[in-house]
Write a protein that holds these residues in place. Sequence first.
Motif, short mmCIF file in Angstrom:
data_model
loop_
_atom_site.label_atom_id
_atom_site.label_comp_id
_atom_site.label_asym_id
_atom_site.label_seq_id
_atom_site.Cartn_x
_atom_site.Cartn_y
_atom_site.Cartn_z
N SER A 117 0.85 -1.18 0.00
CA SER A 117 0.00 0.00 0.00
C SER A 117 0.89 1.25 0.00
N SER A 118 0.29 2.39 0.22
CA SER A 118 1.05 3.64 0.04
C SER A 118 0.55 4.73 0.98
N CYS A 119 1.44 5.61 1.39
CA CYS A 119 1.07 6.75 2.23
C CYS A 119 0.13 7.68 1.48
N THR A 120 -0.05 7.43 0.21
CA THR A 120 -0.94 8.27 -0.58
C THR A 120 -2.38 8.20 -0.04
N VAL A 121 -2.68 7.13 0.71
CA VAL A 121 -4.05 7.00 1.26
C VAL A 121 -4.34 8.09 2.29
N ASN A 167 8.80 9.84 -13.28
CA ASN A 167 7.84 10.69 -12.55
C ASN A 167 8.47 11.12 -11.24
N ASN A 168 9.28 10.20 -10.67
CA ASN A 168 9.73 10.42 -9.29
C ASN A 168 11.03 11.22 -9.22
N LEU A 169 11.22 11.82 -8.04
CA LEU A 169 12.34 12.75 -7.84
C LEU A 169 13.70 12.11 -8.06
N VAL A 170 13.95 10.97 -7.40
CA VAL A 170 15.33 10.48 -7.39
C VAL A 170 15.81 10.00 -8.75
N GLN A 227 18.21 19.43 -16.87
CA GLN A 227 18.08 20.17 -15.60
C GLN A 227 16.87 19.61 -14.85
N ILE A 228 16.91 19.67 -13.56
CA ILE A 228 15.75 19.22 -12.79
C ILE A 228 15.00 20.45 -12.28
N THR A 229 13.68 20.38 -12.36
CA THR A 229 12.85 21.47 -11.84
C THR A 229 12.33 21.08 -10.47
N VAL A 230 12.56 21.95 -9.51
CA VAL A 230 11.98 21.74 -8.17
C VAL A 230 10.57 22.33 -8.21
N PHE A 231 9.59 21.46 -7.97
CA PHE A 231 8.20 21.89 -8.16
C PHE A 231 7.71 22.73 -6.98
N GLY A 232 8.10 23.99 -6.97
CA GLY A 232 7.56 24.92 -5.99
C GLY A 232 8.45 25.11 -4.78
N THR A 276 10.22 24.05 0.02
CA THR A 276 9.95 22.91 -0.89
C THR A 276 9.28 21.78 -0.11
N CYS A 277 8.60 20.90 -0.84
CA CYS A 277 7.79 19.85 -0.20
C CYS A 277 8.62 18.91 0.68
N ILE A 278 7.95 18.38 1.67
CA ILE A 278 8.60 17.43 2.59
C ILE A 278 8.07 16.03 2.32
N ARG A 279 9.02 15.05 2.27
CA ARG A 279 8.69 13.64 2.08
C ARG A 279 9.53 12.79 3.03
N ASP A 280 9.13 11.53 3.18
CA ASP A 280 9.88 10.57 4.02
C ASP A 280 10.51 9.57 3.04
N TYR A 281 11.81 9.80 2.74
CA TYR A 281 12.49 8.98 1.72
C TYR A 281 13.06 7.74 2.39
N VAL A 282 12.60 6.56 1.97
CA VAL A 282 13.02 5.31 2.62
C VAL A 282 13.81 4.45 1.63
N GLY A 286 -1.52 18.54 -7.44
CA GLY A 286 -1.76 17.28 -6.72
C GLY A 286 -0.71 16.95 -5.70
N ASP A 287 0.37 17.75 -5.66
CA ASP A 287 1.44 17.43 -4.69
C ASP A 287 0.95 17.67 -3.26
N VAL A 288 1.30 16.73 -2.38
CA VAL A 288 1.04 16.89 -0.95
C VAL A 288 2.17 17.76 -0.41
C1 WQD Z 1 8.64 13.72 -4.43
C2 WQD Z 1 8.84 15.22 -4.26
C3 WQD Z 1 7.71 16.57 -5.91
C4 WQD Z 1 10.15 15.35 -9.32
C5 WQD Z 1 4.60 9.46 -5.65
C6 WQD Z 1 3.30 8.73 -5.47
C7 WQD Z 1 3.42 7.78 -4.31
C8 WQD Z 1 4.58 6.85 -4.56
C9 WQD Z 1 5.86 7.66 -4.72
C10 WQD Z 1 4.00 4.78 -5.63
C11 WQD Z 1 7.55 16.01 -4.50
C12 WQD Z 1 9.22 16.73 -5.99
C13 WQD Z 1 9.62 15.45 -8.04
C14 WQD Z 1 10.77 16.48 -9.91
C15 WQD Z 1 10.35 17.74 -7.92
N1 WQD Z 1 4.36 6.07 -5.72
N2 WQD Z 1 9.74 16.63 -7.36
N3 WQD Z 1 10.85 17.64 -9.18
O1 WQD Z 1 4.78 12.52 -5.54
O2 WQD Z 1 5.78 12.12 -3.23
O3 WQD Z 1 4.84 10.21 -4.49
O4 WQD Z 1 5.65 8.55 -5.84
O5 WQD Z 1 3.80 4.12 -4.66
O6 WQD Z 1 2.25 7.03 -4.19
O7 WQD Z 1 2.30 9.67 -5.16
O8 WQD Z 1 6.95 11.26 -5.25
O9 WQD Z 1 9.16 11.40 -6.29
O10 WQD Z 1 7.14 12.21 -7.62
O11 WQD Z 1 7.97 13.54 -5.69
O12 WQD Z 1 10.44 18.81 -7.27
O13 WQD Z 1 11.25 16.46 -11.07
O14 WQD Z 1 9.77 15.68 -5.23
O15 WQD Z 1 7.07 17.83 -6.06
O16 WQD Z 1 7.51 17.09 -3.59
P1 WQD Z 1 5.54 11.65 -4.61
P2 WQD Z 1 7.84 12.06 -6.31
#
Ligand code: WQD
Length: 346
Positions: free
Chosen positions: A127-131, A203-206, A219-224, A233-239, A301-303
Amino acid sequence: MSKGKILVTGGAGYIGSHTVVELVEAGFEPIIIDNFSNSKESALEGIKAILHKSIICHTIDCTDAAALRKVFEQEQDIQGVIHFAAYKAVGESVEEPLKYYHNNVGSLVTLLQVMAEFKVFNLVFSSSCTVYGIPEKLPVTEQTPVQKANSPYGNTKKICEEILTDLASSGNSNIKSIALRYFNPIGAHPSAKIGELPLGVPNNLVPFITQTAAGIREQITVFGNDYDTPDGTCIRDYVHVVDLAKAHVVAVERLLQNKAESIEFYNVGTGTGNTVLEAIHAFEHATGQKLNYKIGPRRAGDVPKIYADVTKATEVLGFKTTSTLEEAMQSAWDWQLSLQDNTAKV
Ligand code: WQD
């Protein structure tokens, strides 16, 4: 003597492949099911290179009940199932909701039906923290209210959790489930033989970070950077994905030792939140690579902020992550470099 045969659906995928490795290391006998819709057979070679042995893989789709039955018939005495097989691209789920509901929800229902037929009663569900949607309070615990999902992908996770909860309360099923709510999985196996396969634009940051550092992306764009956080900038729990994989082994052991209730939920994260800029700087510090990034507009849609309260996983599951953000970033970079080496060799 193996500790038991575990079916791993989506076992050639990013988290699935790392979990297959950890299952073997822990003495289990994993059997992979994958339809390779979002993974490559090269992951099986990577697993073999790490384990020095091949893992059986059945190339089937989990929504195909007949094919699934055949696997259960063929693979005698399956002790449990870890169900990873699902689509997970948030954006794509908005464009193609039916594809996501059919696959993500349909595969779980089919799997549960076949498990019951073959009297396999232990399930770990991905499952996912997205819930949690946009949580009111941080860090989020397993009691934090589940909210209306931000996307069809997130909704499929919510629906699947509800299916498992309803099955548990029906009183007509012996299936016991543990749902692991992942935060943000990152990194790769330290051997750099398996990792997150870059299928298309990440799609994902890393993966975006490592491809930018490798010169694949300009180049990478930091979304906000106007969020209510220390640097905007947004906060996440990177595991680290290896820590996450180990959590699945602990969950399987809890089920096989009959310690679990009929349905249990656990947050799997580090318990620490990091901003996007902190993640970028952790990558630069760990690898010595300077990253070309700019600040851009928010992504819809970003949390803004989410990270886990890991008390329950620590106290009940007996699980804690051990890798640092920098170690995870270094492993992601090593994997990117090994991908390039392999491409160069082709
Ligand atoms: C992380 C942060 C972006 C790309 C999603 C799904 C989640 C799970 C993981 C499947 C955010 C920022 C990202 C970029 C950026 N998927 N970012 N520039 O959105 O937290 O979660 O992926 O299980 O269910 O919702 O992950 O890696 O896309 O983004 O600034 O080019 O990095 O805005 O704050 P996210 P993410």
